[in-house]
Design a protein around this motif. Structure first.
Motif, PDB file in Angstrom:
ATOM      1  N   GLN B   6       1.525  -1.415  -0.054  1.00 46.77           N
ATOM      2  CA  GLN B   6       0.079  -0.070  -0.204  1.00 46.77           C
ATOM      3  C   GLN B   6       0.480   1.441  -0.095  1.00 46.77           C
ATOM      4  N   CYS B  23      -2.886   0.618  -4.170  1.00 45.25           N
ATOM      5  CA  CYS B  23      -2.883  -1.534  -3.140  1.00 45.25           C
ATOM      6  C   CYS B  23      -2.194  -2.182  -4.692  1.00 45.25           C
ATOM      7  N   TRP B  34     -11.069  -3.818   1.003  1.00 42.42           N
ATOM      8  CA  TRP B  34     -10.021  -2.624   1.351  1.00 42.42           C
ATOM      9  C   TRP B  34     -11.079  -2.175   2.756  1.00 42.42           C
ATOM     10  N   TYR B  89      -6.791   2.825   6.902  1.00 44.50           N
ATOM     11  CA  TYR B  89      -7.035   1.804   5.971  1.00 44.50           C
ATOM     12  C   TYR B  89      -5.819   0.147   5.704  1.00 44.50           C
ATOM     13  N   CYS B  91      -6.077  -3.135   2.936  1.00 43.80           N
ATOM     14  CA  CYS B  91      -6.056  -3.513   1.561  1.00 43.80           C
ATOM     15  C   CYS B  91      -5.605  -5.332   1.808  1.00 43.80           C
TER      16      CYS B  91
END
Lengths: 112, 115
Positions: B6, B23, B34, B89, B91
């Motif tokens: 990422q 990603c 995600w 966040y 991925c």
């Protein structure tokens, strides 16, 4: 509503000791349950995955158990090491809609 | 080495300024996803993709877009970021749908702050 609850929220133990983390889920119908380890500042890493027909699964010093009747799982860590300090996340999967429901995790700290 | 990458790892932006978090996975996985992680809440799925050109909404898709033009890449787009999108966040990718006991591999995370 599908939910996964983990206890305790946090735990501090001495290096070398054993510990057990708990996970209760209300996901139904149930497909499988998994445990992840998440080090601070890193992404989760898979430890074990169990279907409803599996009672126990080991990965080194980590042993997960599953009781699909009572909808409970536990993760037992044997002879803890400093590197075991992390958050441990329980995830239950729905059969059918294939939704994953994540618990909020147990923060484990191992002290020397 | 098998990995999910990422970028960026950290990002500070202002409200309304479009941004993209990239990603990429090198495992030839079909399924990518995600998630956002907020204090006191479990990981929540934003979007997922079963394969190239196939994407679908997760539990919290509002304010986000994704695309899957190539198998290895799955960028997350915030067209007009707002402060409530401040979050961590992740991925993730797996050979097939994670519900089928496929192991999910997660990236290292992107910490986003929207001012």
């Amino acid at each position: 509503k599908n939910q996964v609850e983990q206890s305790p929220q946090s735990l501090i133990i001495l290096e070398g000791k054993n510990c057990t983390l708990q996970c209760n889920y209300t996901v139904s119908p149930f497909s499988n349950l998994r445990w992840y380890k998440q080090d601070t500042g890193r992404g989760p890493v898979s430890l074990t995955i169990m279907t409803f027909s599996e009672n126990t699964k080991s990965n080194g010093r980590y042993t997960a158990t599953l009781d699909a009747d009572t909808k409970q799982s536990s993760l037992h860590i044997t002879a803890s090491q400093l590197s075991d300090s992390a958050s441990y996340i329980c995830v239950a999967t729905n059969f059918g809609n294939e939704k994953l429901t994540f618990g909020t995790g147990t923060r484990l700290t191992i002290i020397p | 080495e098998a990995q999910v990458t990422q970028n960026p790892r950290y990002l500070i932006t202002v409200t309304g300024k479009k941004l993209t978090v990239t990603c990429s996975q090198n495992m030839n996985h079909e399924y990518m996803s995600w998630y956002r992680q907020d204090p006191g809440l479990g990981l929540r799925q934003i979007y997922y993709s079963m394969n190239v050109e196939v994407t679908d909404k997760g539990d919290v898709p509002e304010g986000y877009k994704v695309s899957r033009k190539e198998k290895r890449n799955f960028p997350l787009i915030l067209e007009s970021p707002s402060p409530n999108q401040t979050s961590l966040y992740f991925c993730a990718s797996s050979l097939g749908h994670p519900a089928a006991k496929n192991i999910q591999y997660f990236g290292a995370g992107t910490r986003l702050s929207v001012l």
